[in-house]
Design an enzyme around this catalytic site. Structure first.
Site, PDB file in Angstrom:
ATOM      1  N   PHE A 208       0.856  -1.187   0.000  1.00  0.00           N
ATOM      2  CA  PHE A 208       0.000   0.000   0.000  1.00  0.00           C
ATOM      3  C   PHE A 208       0.891   1.235   0.000  1.00  0.00           C
ATOM      4  O   PHE A 208       1.742   1.398   0.880  1.00  0.00           O
ATOM      5  CB  PHE A 208      -0.903   0.031   1.240  1.00  0.00           C
ATOM      6  CG  PHE A 208      -1.814   1.234   1.291  1.00  0.00           C
ATOM      7  CD1 PHE A 208      -3.054   1.205   0.683  1.00  0.00           C
ATOM      8  CD2 PHE A 208      -1.419   2.396   1.932  1.00  0.00           C
ATOM      9  CE1 PHE A 208      -3.896   2.311   0.712  1.00  0.00           C
ATOM     10  CE2 PHE A 208      -2.243   3.516   1.964  1.00  0.00           C
ATOM     11  CZ  PHE A 208      -3.487   3.463   1.352  1.00  0.00           C
ATOM     12  N   ASP A 315       9.252   2.952   1.666  1.00  0.00           N
ATOM     13  CA  ASP A 315       8.057   3.666   2.134  1.00  0.00           C
ATOM     14  C   ASP A 315       7.947   3.477   3.639  1.00  0.00           C
ATOM     15  O   ASP A 315       7.486   2.444   4.123  1.00  0.00           O
ATOM     16  CB  ASP A 315       6.836   3.105   1.403  1.00  0.00           C
ATOM     17  CG  ASP A 315       5.525   3.774   1.821  1.00  0.00           C
ATOM     18  OD1 ASP A 315       5.518   4.480   2.854  1.00  0.00           O
ATOM     19  OD2 ASP A 315       4.519   3.572   1.123  1.00  0.00           O
ATOM     20  N   THR A 370       2.898  24.589  -5.369  1.00  0.00           N
ATOM     21  CA  THR A 370       2.878  25.896  -4.699  1.00  0.00           C
ATOM     22  C   THR A 370       3.452  25.816  -3.291  1.00  0.00           C
ATOM     23  O   THR A 370       4.344  26.582  -2.921  1.00  0.00           O
ATOM     24  CB  THR A 370       1.446  26.453  -4.644  1.00  0.00           C
ATOM     25  OG1 THR A 370       0.966  26.643  -5.976  1.00  0.00           O
ATOM     26  CG2 THR A 370       1.413  27.782  -3.896  1.00  0.00           C
TER      27      THR A 370
END
Length: 496
Positions: A208, A315, A370
């Site tokens: 996952f 991860d 941003t």
């Protein structure tokens, strides 16, 4: 092993924060000694709150409505006055307890107020102290060999941007010194090769890595997450070992299983029709059912990726920040060469990925957005790291986890019909129930006894407590777990 604070200037900054901030409004709640259950969980007030919220958002996954003003330490309160020992902790994302004084001080100070009132576009107008914040929040605990950090919004975002870094690095390696051609620049605007090449990220079965668009093509845990969403069809998966427990009784079979998976990985990397830029792997397949592999397996994965010229992404969104008994779970593998990237989120309360300078894109604005993270989250991460290092919480996790594991194993013998395959590291533990229905019943009954827990995969009951969990909390938990197991055993397997 937790590394020392890097540099005298960092140490001085930490000391000033610890001694120079006067807390106001810090919670003076005392952590209770045991749960308090006043109603069924969820209770009538939770039902009312969730019904109102359901008019605005989907609440079908909600368990109960929490009262965070009254939650403290390892205990979560709900709106019905119930106080539960929290062994789930917001899906593994609360590290140092509810209303932790150090974290509250960080949240209330003028530095936080300025960061909230003036959110910067970090890639274009970074604050003058941003380098210091990054050093104190992230680089003090950076994985070995990774000297840069890319901050993001959340775990899926961290993985997705790590994929972009890997894909850009692969293209730059293939292109060499030349600039992108006019054909590449034109074709990419139509989502066509050669500007948009068919290059893959490999993940493992049952892994996952998030629910955002690109991350979903590497998520393999549940069909529900992926259904109806277009995917990168050429992105391959390799098998992840399915170990048998107890480990000491199945050492030979498990070694063969891991060998099979490593051989399959190497075969895919060498023969897949689409080049693979990176392999992503979790130290523990946390959403896939708390599936583990040995350090030898992960060392073999690192060796194969290096030999094949493929990047390795670890991860650590769920395993990072101390829960397995080291700050980063992959530190326990004994790798000769570090991973190329390590992603993080959850217990760090901020997100991003660590990397080397070689993975910085060849031009600005390529791996970009941003915000590029959020200074308030970094300030909270800094306070969390201060607390983890200052209180020796990783060592506490090792001691508490060993104590908890030593008591779960006898329960697995006594209640073998309900508790199976006990496993884990630190307090990042799990066991299986034989069916999903029995697991759901166990979790429901635990809540009625004052313990909040969750599941993973199809059968696993997972432990995701605070790093502050200690032996007295474990004793409280074990008393209630055994009560529930005894009730279920008598109900489903009555003795004549």
């Amino acid at each position: 092993m937790i590394r020392a604070i890097r540099g005298a200037s960092a140490a001085a900054r930490v000391a000033r924060r610890a001694g120079g901030v006067q807390a106001r409004g810090v919670s003076d709640l005392a952590e209770p000694s045991e749960p308090h259950v006043a109603t069924a969980v969820p209770g009538p007030q939770s039902a009312r709150v969730l019904q109102e919220l359901g008019q605005l958002q989907d609440t079908r996954a909600a368990v109960f409505a929490a009262d965070y003003d009254k939650s403290v330490g390892n205990y979560i309160a709900d709106v019905d006055g119930n106080v539960l020992l929290d062994m789930y902790c917001q899906i593994a994302s609360i590290p140092v307890g509810y209303n932790n004084p150090r974290v509250l001080r960080a949240a209330q100070g003028p530095e936080m107020a300025r960061a909230l009132a003036n959110r910067p576009a970090l890639g274009v107008f970074p604050p003058r102290d941003w380098a210091g914040v990054l050093r104190d929040a992230f680089m003090r605990v950076a994985p070995r060999g990774l000297d840069m950090v890319f901050t993001t919004a959340h775990g899926s975002d961290a993985n997705e941007l790590a994929y972009k870094a890997a894909l850009m690095h692969h293209a730059r390696t293939c292109r060499g010194a030349r600039a992108a051609s006019e054909r590449e620049l034109a074709s990419v605007m139509d989502n066509q090769a050669p500007g948009a090449p068919d290059v893959a990220i490999l993940s493992f079965s049952r892994g996952f890595h998030g629910r955002t668009f690109g991350a979903l093509s590497t998520t393999r845990s549940k069909a529900l997450h992926k259904l109806d969403i277009p995917a990168f069809a050429s992105w391959p998966r390799a098998p992840f070992p399915q170990l048998r427990y107890p480990l000491d009784k199945h050492a030979g079979a498990n070694a063969q299983e891991e060998k099979r998976c490593v051989e399959a990985l190497e075969r895919i990397l060498r023969t897949h029709p689409v080049p693979v830029a990176a392999v992503i792997v979790e130290p523990v397949q946390s959403e896939g059912g708390d599936r583990h592999a040995s350090a030898e397996f992960f060392r073999a994965v690192r060796s194969v990726t290096s030999e094949c010229g493929v990047l390795m992404i670890v991860d650590e969104v769920q395993t990072g920040c101390g829960a397995t008994g080291s700050f980063w779970a992959h530190e326990q593998w004994g790798l000769q060469a570090p991973p190329d990237m390590v992603t993080f989120s959850k217990k760090m309360q901020a997100a991003g990925f660590y990397h080397t300078r070689a993975l910085v894109p060849d031009q600005a604005y390529r791996n970009f957005n941003t915000w590029l993270g959020d200074p308030p989250r970094a300030l909270i991460a800094r306070a969390i790291v201060d607390e983890v290092l200052g209180q020796g919480l990783v060592a506490q996790v090792r001691a508490t986890g060993a104590y908890l594991l030593s008591h779960l194993q006898p329960l697995a013998i006594r209640y073998h019909r309900l508790v199976q395959n006990v496993r884990g590291a630190g307090t990042f533990l799990a066991f299986d129930c034989p069916t999903a229905e029995l697991r759901a019943e166990l979790l429901h009954l635990l809540r009625q006894e004052g313990v909040n827990m969750g599941g993973s995969g199809e059968l696993a009951v997972r432990f995701r407590p605070m790093l502050t969990l200690a032996k007295p909390h474990v004793n409280v938990f074990l008393t209630r777990l055994e009560s529930v197991l005894n009730k279920m055993d008598q109900k489903h397997w009555p003795r004549a």
